[in-house]
Design a protein around this motif. Sequence first.
Motif, PDB file in Angstrom:
ATOM      1  N   ALA A 202      -7.038   0.892-127.173  1.00 32.33           N
ATOM      2  CA  ALA A 202      -7.249   1.896-128.223  1.00 32.33           C
ATOM      3  C   ALA A 202      -8.736   2.203-128.424  1.00 32.33           C
ATOM      4  CB  ALA A 202      -6.619   1.430-129.532  1.00 32.33           C
ATOM      5  N   TRP A 203      -9.021   3.441-128.925  1.00 32.54           N
ATOM      6  CA  TRP A 203     -10.394   3.931-129.068  1.00 32.54           C
ATOM      7  C   TRP A 203     -10.567   4.642-130.406  1.00 32.54           C
ATOM      8  CZ3 TRP A 203     -13.880   3.360-124.872  1.00 32.54           C
ATOM      9  CH2 TRP A 203     -13.298   2.920-123.678  1.00 32.54           C
ATOM     10  N   THR A 204     -11.812   4.654-130.876  1.00 31.71           N
ATOM     11  CA  THR A 204     -12.200   5.499-132.011  1.00 31.71           C
ATOM     12  C   THR A 204     -13.108   6.611-131.492  1.00 31.71           C
ATOM     13  OG1 THR A 204     -14.212   4.245-132.514  1.00 31.71           O
ATOM     14  CG2 THR A 204     -12.151   3.496-133.550  1.00 31.71           C
ATOM     15  N   PRO A 205     -13.297   7.695-132.259  1.00 30.06           N
ATOM     16  CA  PRO A 205     -14.237   8.742-131.831  1.00 30.06           C
ATOM     17  C   PRO A 205     -15.649   8.190-131.616  1.00 30.06           C
ATOM     18  CG  PRO A 205     -12.850   9.567-133.598  1.00 30.06           C
ATOM     19  CD  PRO A 205     -12.554   8.102-133.488  1.00 30.06           C
ATOM     20  N   ASP A 206     -16.096   7.283-132.473  1.00 31.89           N
ATOM     21  CA  ASP A 206     -17.437   6.717-132.319  1.00 31.89           C
ATOM     22  C   ASP A 206     -17.565   5.941-131.015  1.00 31.89           C
ATOM     23  OD1 ASP A 206     -18.232   7.802-134.697  1.00 31.89           O
ATOM     24  OD2 ASP A 206     -18.006   5.944-135.859  1.00 31.89           O
ATOM     25  N   GLN A 207     -16.524   5.233-130.637  1.00 32.45           N
ATOM     26  CA  GLN A 207     -16.575   4.490-129.376  1.00 32.45           C
ATOM     27  C   GLN A 207     -16.667   5.437-128.182  1.00 32.45           C
ATOM     28  OE1 GLN A 207     -12.976   2.160-129.927  1.00 32.45           O
ATOM     29  NE2 GLN A 207     -14.154   0.281-130.287  1.00 32.45           N
ATOM     30  N   LEU A 208     -16.013   6.571-128.273  1.00 29.03           N
ATOM     31  CA  LEU A 208     -16.087   7.536-127.179  1.00 29.03           C
ATOM     32  C   LEU A 208     -17.488   8.137-127.064  1.00 29.03           C
ATOM     33  CD1 LEU A 208     -12.666   9.449-127.484  1.00 29.03           C
ATOM     34  CD2 LEU A 208     -13.291   7.641-125.869  1.00 29.03           C
ATOM     35  N   THR A 209     -18.087   8.513-128.175  1.00 31.73           N
ATOM     36  CA  THR A 209     -19.434   9.091-128.106  1.00 31.73           C
ATOM     37  C   THR A 209     -20.462   8.047-127.701  1.00 31.73           C
ATOM     38  OG1 THR A 209     -19.703   8.752-130.490  1.00 31.73           O
ATOM     39  CG2 THR A 209     -18.953  10.915-129.768  1.00 31.73           C
ATOM     40  N   GLU A 210     -20.271   6.807-128.128  1.00 31.67           N
ATOM     41  CA  GLU A 210     -21.180   5.739-127.699  1.00 31.67           C
ATOM     42  C   GLU A 210     -21.094   5.524-126.200  1.00 31.67           C
ATOM     43  OE1 GLU A 210     -21.958   0.943-128.487  1.00 31.67           O
ATOM     44  OE2 GLU A 210     -20.452   2.020-129.646  1.00 31.67           O
ATOM     45  N   ALA A 211     -19.892   5.631-125.659  1.00 36.87           N
ATOM     46  CA  ALA A 211     -19.697   5.406-124.230  1.00 36.87           C
ATOM     47  C   ALA A 211     -20.137   6.592-123.383  1.00 36.87           C
ATOM     48  CB  ALA A 211     -18.221   5.102-123.955  1.00 36.87           C
TER      49      ALA A 211
ATOM     50  N   ALA B  48      -8.636   9.816-138.060  1.00 41.77           N
ATOM     51  CA  ALA B  48      -7.434   9.275-138.702  1.00 41.77           C
ATOM     52  C   ALA B  48      -6.756   8.228-137.834  1.00 41.77           C
ATOM     53  CB  ALA B  48      -6.463  10.410-139.014  1.00 41.77           C
ATOM     54  N   GLY B  49      -6.861   8.400-136.520  1.00 42.33           N
ATOM     55  CA  GLY B  49      -6.254   7.445-135.602  1.00 42.33           C
ATOM     56  C   GLY B  49      -4.757   7.635-135.458  1.00 42.33           C
ATOM     57  N   THR B  50      -4.247   7.200-134.344  1.00 42.18           N
ATOM     58  CA  THR B  50      -2.798   7.208-134.118  1.00 42.18           C
ATOM     59  C   THR B  50      -2.241   5.796-134.107  1.00 42.18           C
ATOM     60  OG1 THR B  50      -3.126   7.169-131.707  1.00 42.18           O
ATOM     61  CG2 THR B  50      -2.885   9.321-132.757  1.00 42.18           C
ATOM     62  N   PHE B  51      -3.141   4.791-134.140  1.00 38.51           N
ATOM     63  CA  PHE B  51      -2.739   3.393-134.086  1.00 38.51           C
ATOM     64  C   PHE B  51      -3.362   2.683-135.284  1.00 38.51           C
ATOM     65  CE2 PHE B  51      -3.006  -0.898-131.921  1.00 38.51           C
ATOM     66  CZ  PHE B  51      -1.648  -1.152-132.003  1.00 38.51           C
TER      67      PHE B  51
END
Length: 664
Positions: free
Chosen positions: A328-337, A355-358
């Motif tokens: 699972a991922w958050t938006p912040d984790q995607l931009t950091e990566a 909001a997340g799905t999980f």
Amino acid sequence: MTADDRNALGDATSPYLRQHADNPVHWQQWSEAALDRARERDVPILLSIGYSACHWCHVMAHESFEDDDTAALMNENFVSIKVDREERPDIDADYMNATVAMTGQGGWPMTVFLTPDGEPFYCGTYFPRTQFGQLLNGITDAWTSRRAEVTSASAAVVAELRRTSAGVPVGEHPIGQELLDHAVAAVLRDEDVDRGGFGGAPKFPPSNLLEGLVRSFERTGSAAVSDAVDRTAQAMARGGMYDQLRGGFARYSVDADWVVPHFEKMLYDNALLLRFYAHWSRRTATALPRRVAEETAQFLLDDLSTDAGCFASALDADTDGEEGLTYAWTPDQLTEALGFEDGIWAAGLFAVSSAGTFEHGRSVLQLPADPDDLDRFESVRNTLRSIRSARPQPGRDDKVVTAWNGFAITALAEAGAALDKPGWVDAAARCADRLLATHVVDGRLRRASLADTVGDAPGILEDYAALATGLLALHQATGTMRWLRAAEDILDVAVTHCGAEEPGTWFDTVDDAETLFTRPRDPLDGATPAGASLLAEALQAAAALTTVERSARYGEVASATLGRATILLERAPRSAGHWLTVAEAAVRGPLQIAVSTDGPSELIDVARRDAPGGSVVVAGAADSLPLLQDRPLVNGESAAYVCRGFVCDRPSTTVTALRAALQS
């Protein structure tokens, strides 16, 4: 110290059992000696059945089986036996039937209390620790003070289960187009048209049913069938149940929209779905099925391959005791990566929101629509794959199950031949070689092995039938006779040792295996095909591929077996997906294509790419294989012989002629 005064799981060939080797519970493996110990002590048996990738099995283990006080109650008052349902499906089937009969539902972990003779008298699934402790005390009190009630209840349960384990009656209609159309129409009425799939949450991948529907579409050309298949294929592959980074499907979706998976990844699901997506990719103009087939095959090869060349059973649902930690991922984790621009783009592409799905605002990656920039898509996926690989990873159940590896052999061999992926065929051959060397002992199959050490559990009908089907697929993909001979040997054992009294009906266990309170014989297709429907497929293919002498015998048994399935197609077609798969091929002939050639030929490629599912396709020099007997070159050119049952077309020497013959 007696055998009952220690935990005896350390030398098990099941990773699931080994996970419990350090429990303070004096676990025993299932054996007559363990039952004898219960008789000697005059105590009931506590039977716990689960499997390595099971989330709630791990929860109950942590709460109760690792707890000293709970273990003390179990050790003092019971002989506790732990069973891996994947290694002993016969034990699982009998006690699951008892659990469903007594409680109205089943599942794992399964918790069953037995008399020392193995007869169940109280059944359940997961119990929280406090409730479980109370249950242990209650069962102990009943056993010591109300024994007659307990034994009477167990005898009544066993008598009823024996009564209901009789064979399936014959249906009213013969196998034919009318029955198949009826079954398909009933299935389509259950489709979730808006979200794909059949029925509501939780949604399991209907692997067997989808393959049967593809074959129905090939027979009828029905747009309704095609649309239903495509809706489900797209929904599963675009949702969170499919791993958008590494390929491969989770076991099921907890919701009706295919968004949140139960994260365990099973070999059997992915092998069956590889077969379906590869098959569907040849019948649709959309690109997604081919990509999913390729990625799922790569998942098998990368993530489930064992050192011996076979395939491990599963990846666990949990990572370090938590679901979704790896995936699972958050938006912040995607931009950091990925950086800001690619991170925002990826969040939109993969439906990752604040909001997340999980849980905890995290999201499981989805792919609602294809990207407009494929190069950027691959670059983003490569980066995220690399970062995810550095995260804690789920455990892997390295147990090699014969039947599930048979599914993998079939899928890799068929898909490799049809989609021109010779490496997949090579992988299937390596797996088959290893299974034949390790899992065949004194001419009989064993169920499973670990680290190339085969276990004692005997193979069951699905093991024999699935491996035979895989070997027959390899024979077709390679033209190698030894695969056909090995398949014949395995089929002969299955027919001899699994047959029931009524022609065409089958027990799931061999006749000289351990006898429980019933001998399992379940004809319904579930997450995996029924042993009987698998056997029908193997016999059908073998009859088309083998010598004249064997062909008649195999064909007769296959026909009788299909004839017993008509009531399932009439009344429960959603639970007869693999029966539908085999029946569709039977109604067509099944189709046989033999390409006589002295070298590479485009006719071979066309036959493998365009032949409908369930066809048998072989290629080689004239007279080199049974299906190529008396089928020579034509005027020195390669020739394709297309037959339906005992009726053959004129040999085709051009691609155009062959395509016309296949479409007629």
